[in-house]
Design a protein around this motif. Structure first.
Motif, PDB file in Angstrom:
ATOM      1  N   ASP A   1       0.812  -1.215   0.000  1.00  0.00           N
ATOM      2  CA  ASP A   1       0.000   0.000   0.000  1.00  0.00           C
ATOM      3  C   ASP A   1       0.848   1.269   0.000  1.00  0.00           C
ATOM      4  O   ASP A   1       0.313   2.371   0.068  1.00  0.00           O
ATOM      5  CB  ASP A   1      -0.976   0.006   1.188  1.00  0.00           C
ATOM      6  CG  ASP A   1      -0.275  -0.080   2.526  1.00  0.00           C
ATOM      7  OD1 ASP A   1       0.929  -0.417   2.561  1.00  0.00           O
ATOM      8  OD2 ASP A   1      -0.929   0.204   3.557  1.00  0.00           O
ATOM      9  N   TRP A   2       2.161   1.136  -0.075  1.00  0.00           N
ATOM     10  CA  TRP A   2       3.026   2.306  -0.200  1.00  0.00           C
ATOM     11  C   TRP A   2       3.102   2.734  -1.656  1.00  0.00           C
ATOM     12  O   TRP A   2       2.850   1.952  -2.567  1.00  0.00           O
ATOM     13  CB  TRP A   2       4.419   2.008   0.325  1.00  0.00           C
ATOM     14  CG  TRP A   2       4.492   1.910   1.822  1.00  0.00           C
ATOM     15  CD1 TRP A   2       3.453   1.765   2.698  1.00  0.00           C
ATOM     16  CD2 TRP A   2       5.686   1.935   2.616  1.00  0.00           C
ATOM     17  NE1 TRP A   2       3.921   1.693   3.996  1.00  0.00           N
ATOM     18  CE2 TRP A   2       5.282   1.791   3.968  1.00  0.00           C
ATOM     19  CE3 TRP A   2       7.036   2.047   2.334  1.00  0.00           C
ATOM     20  CZ2 TRP A   2       6.196   1.775   5.018  1.00  0.00           C
ATOM     21  CZ3 TRP A   2       7.954   2.026   3.369  1.00  0.00           C
ATOM     22  CH2 TRP A   2       7.538   1.903   4.708  1.00  0.00           C
ATOM     23  N   ARG A   3       3.483   3.984  -1.886  1.00  0.00           N
ATOM     24  CA  ARG A   3       3.593   4.481  -3.246  1.00  0.00           C
ATOM     25  C   ARG A   3       4.994   5.029  -3.498  1.00  0.00           C
ATOM     26  O   ARG A   3       5.673   5.523  -2.602  1.00  0.00           O
ATOM     27  CB  ARG A   3       2.555   5.574  -3.506  1.00  0.00           C
ATOM     28  CG  ARG A   3       2.672   6.806  -2.630  1.00  0.00           C
ATOM     29  CD  ARG A   3       1.686   7.872  -3.068  1.00  0.00           C
ATOM     30  NE  ARG A   3       1.738   9.033  -2.202  1.00  0.00           N
ATOM     31  CZ  ARG A   3       1.149  10.191  -2.490  1.00  0.00           C
ATOM     32  NH1 ARG A   3       0.474  10.316  -3.610  1.00  0.00           N
ATOM     33  NH2 ARG A   3       1.229  11.214  -1.656  1.00  0.00           N
TER      34      ARG A   3
ATOM     35  N   ASP B   1       4.619   5.433   2.931  1.00  0.00           N
ATOM     36  CA  ASP B   1       3.242   5.256   3.355  1.00  0.00           C
ATOM     37  C   ASP B   1       2.397   6.363   2.743  1.00  0.00           C
ATOM     38  O   ASP B   1       2.845   7.509   2.618  1.00  0.00           O
ATOM     39  CB  ASP B   1       3.180   5.306   4.887  1.00  0.00           C
ATOM     40  CG  ASP B   1       1.799   5.017   5.428  1.00  0.00           C
ATOM     41  OD1 ASP B   1       1.554   3.880   5.848  1.00  0.00           O
ATOM     42  OD2 ASP B   1       0.964   5.955   5.456  1.00  0.00           O
ATOM     43  N   ARG B   2       1.160   6.033   2.380  1.00  0.00           N
ATOM     44  CA  ARG B   2       0.311   7.019   1.721  1.00  0.00           C
ATOM     45  C   ARG B   2      -0.018   8.225   2.586  1.00  0.00           C
ATOM     46  O   ARG B   2      -0.298   9.308   2.075  1.00  0.00           O
ATOM     47  CB  ARG B   2      -0.995   6.353   1.257  1.00  0.00           C
ATOM     48  CG  ARG B   2      -0.804   5.354   0.126  1.00  0.00           C
ATOM     49  CD  ARG B   2      -2.123   4.737  -0.297  1.00  0.00           C
ATOM     50  NE  ARG B   2      -1.953   3.808  -1.407  1.00  0.00           N
ATOM     51  CZ  ARG B   2      -1.959   4.173  -2.683  1.00  0.00           C
ATOM     52  NH1 ARG B   2      -2.145   5.437  -2.998  1.00  0.00           N
ATOM     53  NH2 ARG B   2      -1.794   3.274  -3.635  1.00  0.00           N
TER      54      ARG B   2
END
Length: 234
Positions: free
Chosen positions: A101-103, A116-117
């Motif tokens: 879920d990281w970008r 982390d978002r």
């Protein structure tokens, strides 16, 4: 502090779907990274996300990746833990897992980075610089190498550093140091893992960390990232 080469004075489950393996396709980049770019206090640097679209990774099938990058073994693609993805930079010679879920984002002076978002201080990034050393053992004893890195390179003058743990491992004939450390400054405290290795005439550094207030909750999650870092022959 110039570090144009690493002749330092003191030597510093099963794959759930195809999108779980990411390979970087990009234009060639210079291997030279200024020393300040791996200092942990650069957490306070401004994140430049405007060029994110220019470095958008290409998602490949696990089988294609395994056969092209790891022709002798498909274990890497098969062993990506649940809720993680694999980042592979075949051109620059390294790979690691990061939370799914990281970008991706641009962290100034680093070759790759994910965050982390919602919590930008919870991130991983990789940098490398040229070296004439062939192995991290050439830098000196592990305790001395890590102590000098944390206290003299990762730390800013206003920060107090603490080293909690040091580990060494050998994978496919390549040696790695992984260590946990804390940096305390007047405005914030951050804890992180770092993994270092030497290959391809480069000194590689992966740092993954978080705000100290969240460390207990995310420590094990981030340790997976630190332990996953591998260097590839190029």
């Amino acid at each position: 502090m110039a570090m144009s080469s690493l002749s330092l004075t003191w030597a510093s489950r099963t794959l759930p779907n195809k999108a779980n393996v990411t390979r970087l396709i990009d234009t060639p980049r210079s291997a030279t990274v200024p020393a300040l770019n791996i200092i942990a206090s650069s957490e306070e640097a401004t994140f430049n996300e405007e060029s994110h679209s220019t470095r958008r990774p290409l998602l490949l099938g696990a089988a294609a990746l395994a056969s092209s990058i790891f022709p002798t073994s498909s274990a890497f693609a098969q062993d990506v833990p649940q809720n993680y993805r694999a980042f592979v930079d075949a051109a620059d010679g390294y790979t690691y897992y990061y939370p799914s879920d990281w970008r991706e984002f641009d962290f100034r002076g680093h070759d790759s980075a994910f965050k982390d978002r919602f919590l930008q201080l919870q991130n991983v990034r990789v940098s490398f610089i040229p070296t004439d050393k062939a192995d991290i053992h050439d830098l000196g004893p592990m305790e001395e190498v890590i102590s000098n890195l944390v206290r003299n390179i990762y730390s800013a003058p206003s920060q107090v550093s603490t080293i909690y743990d040091m580990q060494e491992k050998t994978v496919d004939g390549k040696n790695y140091y992984t260590f946990e450390y804390n940096l305390t400054s007047p405005n914030f405290t951050r804890t992180a893992f770092a993994t270092i290795a030497i290959a391809n005439g480069r000194f590689y550094t992966l740092i993954v960390g978080a705000n100290d207030r969240r460390w207990r909750r995310v420590r094990n999650k981030l340790k997976v990232v630190a332990d996953s870092f591998k260097v590839l022959d190029i």
